[in-house]
Design an enzyme around this catalytic site. Structure first.
Site, PDB file in Angstrom:
ATOM      1  N   ASP A 183       4.105   0.465  12.111  1.00  0.00           N
ATOM      2  CA  ASP A 183       3.309  -0.174  11.550  1.00  0.00           C
ATOM      3  C   ASP A 183       3.197  -1.506  11.922  1.00  0.00           C
ATOM      4  O   ASP A 183       1.962  -2.179  11.617  1.00  0.00           O
ATOM      5  CB  ASP A 183       3.360  -0.110   9.969  1.00  0.00           C
ATOM      6  CG  ASP A 183       3.004   1.191   9.356  1.00  0.00           C
ATOM      7  OD1 ASP A 183       2.219   2.033  10.198  1.00  0.00           O
ATOM      8  OD2 ASP A 183       2.925   1.391   8.311  1.00  0.00           O
ATOM      9  N   LYS A 225       0.795  -1.193  -0.125  1.00  0.00           N
ATOM     10  CA  LYS A 225      -0.027   0.272   0.005  1.00  0.00           C
ATOM     11  C   LYS A 225       0.663   1.406  -0.026  1.00  0.00           C
ATOM     12  O   LYS A 225       0.633   2.089  -0.698  1.00  0.00           O
ATOM     13  CB  LYS A 225      -0.894   0.288   1.422  1.00  0.00           C
ATOM     14  CG  LYS A 225      -1.579   1.190   1.348  1.00  0.00           C
ATOM     15  CD  LYS A 225      -2.506   1.256   2.815  1.00  0.00           C
ATOM     16  CE  LYS A 225      -1.952   1.727   3.874  1.00  0.00           C
ATOM     17  NZ  LYS A 225      -1.490   3.013   4.078  1.00  0.00           N
ATOM     18  N   ASN A 226       1.878   1.254   0.774  1.00  0.00           N
ATOM     19  CA  ASN A 226       2.619   2.594   1.025  1.00  0.00           C
ATOM     20  C   ASN A 226       3.644   2.806  -0.107  1.00  0.00           C
ATOM     21  O   ASN A 226       4.198   3.794  -0.048  1.00  0.00           O
ATOM     22  CB  ASN A 226       3.453   2.721   2.486  1.00  0.00           C
ATOM     23  CG  ASN A 226       2.403   2.715   3.482  1.00  0.00           C
ATOM     24  OD1 ASN A 226       1.066   2.845   3.374  1.00  0.00           O
ATOM     25  ND2 ASN A 226       2.975   2.571   4.818  1.00  0.00           N
ATOM     26  N   ARG A 251      -5.152  10.252   4.611  1.00  0.00           N
ATOM     27  CA  ARG A 251      -4.204  11.364   4.675  1.00  0.00           C
ATOM     28  C   ARG A 251      -3.072  11.405   3.707  1.00  0.00           C
ATOM     29  O   ARG A 251      -2.277  12.391   3.314  1.00  0.00           O
ATOM     30  CB  ARG A 251      -3.325  11.281   6.017  1.00  0.00           C
ATOM     31  CG  ARG A 251      -4.407  11.197   7.280  1.00  0.00           C
ATOM     32  CD  ARG A 251      -3.307  11.243   8.541  1.00  0.00           C
ATOM     33  NE  ARG A 251      -2.286  11.817   8.302  1.00  0.00           N
ATOM     34  CZ  ARG A 251      -2.419  13.199   8.729  1.00  0.00           C
ATOM     35  NH1 ARG A 251      -3.602  13.769   9.345  1.00  0.00           N
ATOM     36  NH2 ARG A 251      -1.296  14.099   8.727  1.00  0.00           N
ATOM     37  N   CYS A 300      -5.419  12.770  13.517  1.00  0.00           N
ATOM     38  CA  CYS A 300      -5.752  11.428  12.902  1.00  0.00           C
ATOM     39  C   CYS A 300      -5.713  10.387  14.255  1.00  0.00           C
ATOM     40  O   CYS A 300      -5.074  10.987  15.142  1.00  0.00           O
ATOM     41  CB  CYS A 300      -4.554  10.867  12.073  1.00  0.00           C
ATOM     42  SG  CYS A 300      -3.936   9.230  12.133  1.00  0.00           S
ATOM     43  N   ARG A 328      -9.026  -0.471   4.437  1.00  0.00           N
ATOM     44  CA  ARG A 328      -7.924   0.634   3.736  1.00  0.00           C
ATOM     45  C   ARG A 328      -6.588  -0.120   3.298  1.00  0.00           C
ATOM     46  O   ARG A 328      -5.984   0.487   2.337  1.00  0.00           O
ATOM     47  CB  ARG A 328      -7.805   1.760   4.792  1.00  0.00           C
ATOM     48  CG  ARG A 328      -9.021   2.496   5.054  1.00  0.00           C
ATOM     49  CD  ARG A 328      -8.564   3.858   5.645  1.00  0.00           C
ATOM     50  NE  ARG A 328      -7.285   4.349   5.278  1.00  0.00           N
ATOM     51  CZ  ARG A 328      -6.077   4.541   6.283  1.00  0.00           C
ATOM     52  NH1 ARG A 328      -6.621   4.717   7.402  1.00  0.00           N
ATOM     53  NH2 ARG A 328      -5.124   4.808   5.908  1.00  0.00           N
ATOM     54  N   ARG A 368       0.030  14.101  13.357  1.00  0.00           N
ATOM     55  CA  ARG A 368       0.498  14.141  11.980  1.00  0.00           C
ATOM     56  C   ARG A 368       0.534  15.277  11.069  1.00  0.00           C
ATOM     57  O   ARG A 368      -0.243  15.583  10.352  1.00  0.00           O
ATOM     58  CB  ARG A 368      -0.333  12.934  11.412  1.00  0.00           C
ATOM     59  CG  ARG A 368       0.043  11.774  12.078  1.00  0.00           C
ATOM     60  CD  ARG A 368      -0.610  10.593  11.334  1.00  0.00           C
ATOM     61  NE  ARG A 368       0.015  10.025  10.420  1.00  0.00           N
ATOM     62  CZ  ARG A 368      -0.389   8.931   9.524  1.00  0.00           C
ATOM     63  NH1 ARG A 368      -1.484   8.112   9.849  1.00  0.00           N
ATOM     64  NH2 ARG A 368       0.636   8.447   8.716  1.00  0.00           N
TER      65      ARG A 368
END
Ligand code: UD1
Length: 418
Positions: A305, A22-23, A92, A116, A397, A121
Site C-alpha cells: 500500500d 482504515k484497514n 471488497r 479489482c 475511500r 484478488r
C-alpha cells in the site's frame, strides 16, 4: 465527479494529524456482528469505506450511532444475513462480514467480490478456512452461500499470506467450538488491532502479530470499548509527499513502530527522521531525495500500500530505483499516469525501473485505485505547474479530508466539482 486541482512546487512544512487506520476500522466494525451488546469505538476515520461498512451493518439491522470519530454498533437484533452486491462491489472488504455472520447466525450470503484494478484478488482462502471449520459453502449466482450450525475449531494453513483472510477466520474462530490454529497468518498491525478488540470483547486469542494465531472459541462475546490504531499508510503518504517536495513535516497521533520498513526507505532517500512515542518528523534539509529500491512483502516487509507513493518519490529522486511488486499482479497502473507527468519508468513484469528527473510537469491524470491516487497527488505536489487528479472517489475511500490535510502543510490543492 470531483477533481483535485494541484499547483505544484510548494515545499510541504508543518504538522498534520494521522487518522485512525482504515484497514483496522473495517474489520473491527464487522466484528460488532459477533456480539449482542454494544461495541464502542473511537478514532474511527471519516472515510467512504467506513460509511459503506456502516451502511452494510445497518441494512443487516445493526444499530449504529456515530459522533465524530466515535462509533457505537450494537448487533442485538440482526434481521438479515445478506451482504448485497450493491455494497460489496464498491468495497471488497465487505467480505469481512462473512466470518462473523456465519459464526453468530450459522448462515451468510455475501456477494462475491469481483475483479479489482490491482489484481484478481480471489477469496478462496477465506472459503477454504471456513470449510475446514465445518461450513457448507456454495457459490451461486454471484453469491457465497455459507451455512454451519456451529463452526468448530480447525488447524488451518494459509498457502498465501492474506490479511482479510486471517481476519475473517480469526473472527469466525472466536465463537467456534474448540481451538483454531491459523498458520502462515498475516502479521499486519491491523490484524493485531482486530485481535485486541476481539479480546476486549472476551475472545481468547494468542499469537496475533506472529505467523501462528491460536483462538480458543467462546460461547459469546460481550460489550467492549476500543480505540482504532493510527493509519500507517496515511502517515507514510504524508511523509513521502514531504520528502518529494524537499520539505519538513511532523505527523502526530501516529505510531512510528508501525512504519519501520517505510522509515528505513525514507532515511535511505536522505531524510532525517526523528520519532517520539506518537509522532514522526521528517526533514529533507531542502535537499533532493536519492533513489531507493523497494520490494513489497507481507508485514513486516515493505507494504504494497506504500509502493505507488515510493515509486512517485523515485520519479523525482537522484539516481535509478527498482520497484518490485510481489503481492498484487497488476499494481503498476500509476506508472502510466506518472509517465504522463514526465516520469521515466520502464516496466518489466513485476518490476519498475525508475530513473529520477529534476522535476515532473503537471498534467491531467486519472486515479485508478486508492494508493495509486495518493501517489499522483504527491507527484502533483512536487511537479512544476498544474495537475488535475480525476476520479478522486478512490481517494475518498481511504483518506480523510486529504486536500484539507495537505493544505494545512502548505500545499496548493483544492477540490473542484467536476
Ligand atoms: C488487505 C488490505 C489492502 C492491502 C492488502 C495487502 C484491507 C481491507 N485491505 O487486502 O489494503 O493492499 O491487504 O497488504 O485490509 N489471495 C488469494 N486468495 C485469497 C486471499 C488472497 O490468493 O483467498 C492473494 C491475493 O490475490 C493477493 C495476496 O493473496 O495476491 C494478498 O492479498 P490479501 O492480503 O488477502 O489482501 P486483502 O486482504 O484483500
Amino acid at each position: 465527479m470531483d477533481k483535485l486541482l494541484i499547483t505544484g512546487g510548494a515545499r510541504l512544512a508543518g504538522e498534520v494529524r494521522a487518522s485512525g487506520a482504515k484497514n483496522a476500522a473495517l474489520p473491527i466494525l464487522c466484528a460488532a456482528i459477533l456480539c449482542p451488546e454494544t461495541l464502542a469505538l473511537s478514532n474511527v476515520p471519516a472515510l467512504q469505506d467506513v460509511r459503506t461498512t456502516l451502511r452494510l451493518l445497518e441494512q443487516m439491522g445493526v444499530q449504529v450511532t456515530r459522533n465524530g470519530d466515535q462509533v457505537e454498533a450494537c448487533a442485538a437484533n440482526l434481521n438479515t444475513h445478506i451482504a448485497p452486491y450493491e455494497l460489496v462491489k464498491t468495497m471488497r472488504a465487505s467480505i469481512l462480514v462473512l466470518g462473523p455472520l456465519l459464526a453468530r447466525y450459522g448462515e451468510a450470503q455475501v456477494s462475491l467480490p469481483g475483479g479489482c484494478a490491482i489484481g484478481a484478488r480471489p477469496v478462496n482462502l477465506h472459503l477454504m478456512g471456513l470449510e475446514a471449520m465445518g461450513a457448507e459453502i456454495k457459490v451461486e449466482s454471484g453469491f457465497i452461500h455459507a451455512k454451519a450450525s456451529r463452526l468448530r475449531g480447525a488447524h488451518i494453513m494459509f498457502d498465501t499470506v492474506t490479511v482479510t483472510g486471517t481476519e475473517n477466520l480469526m473472527m469466525a474462530a472466536a465463537l467456534a467450538d474448540g481451538q483454531t490454529v491459523l498458520e502462515n497468518a498475516a502479521r499486519e498491525p491491523e490484524v493485531v488491532d482486530l485481535a485486541r478488540c476481539l479480546m476486549a470483547m472476551g475472545a481468547r486469542i494468542r499469537g496475533a502479530g506472529t505467523t501462528t494465531i491460536v483462538i480458543d472459541g467462546v460461547e459469546r462475546l460481550h460489550a467492549a470499548q476500543h480505540t482504532v490504531l493510527p493509519d500507517r499508510i496515511e502517515t507514510g503518504t504524508f511523509l513521502v509527499a514531504a520528502a518529494m517536495t524537499r520539505g519538513q513535516v511532523r505527523v502526530t497521533h501516529t505510531d512510528p513502530n508501525l512504519l519501520d520498513a517505510v522509515l528505513v526507505k525514507l532515511q535511505q532517500a536522505g531524510a532525517q527522521i526523528r520519532t517520539g512515542e506518537d509522532f514522526i518528523e521528517l526533514d529533507m534539509l531542502g535537499q533532493r531525495a536519492k533513489s531507493v529500491n523497494v520490494h513489497t512483502m507481507p508485514h513486516p516487509g515493505f507494504p504494497t500500500d506504500m509502493q505507488a507513493q515510493l515509486m512517485a518519490l523515485d520519479c523525482v529522486a537522484e539516481g535509478t530505483g527498482v520497484v518490485t511488486e510481489t503481492i498484487f499482479e497488476n499494481r503498476f497502473q500509476h506508472a502510466l499516469e506518472l509517465q504522463r507527468m514526465g516520469a521515466q519508468i520502464k516496466l518489466e513484469g513485476h518490476t519498475a525501473i525508475v530513473t529520477g528527473c529534476e522535476c515532473l510537469t503537471g498534467a491531467p491524470v486519472m486515479a485508478t485505485d486508492l494508493r495509486a491516487s495518493a501517489a499522483l497527488v504527491a507527484a502533483g505536489l512536487a511537479a512544476e505547474g498544474q495537475t488535475t487528479v480525476e476520479r478522486i472517489y478512490h481517494l475518498d475511500r481511504g483518506y480523510e479530508r486529504i486536500e484539507a490535510k495537505f493544505a494545512q502543510l502548505g500545499a496548493r490543492i483544492e477540490r473542484v466539482a467536476g
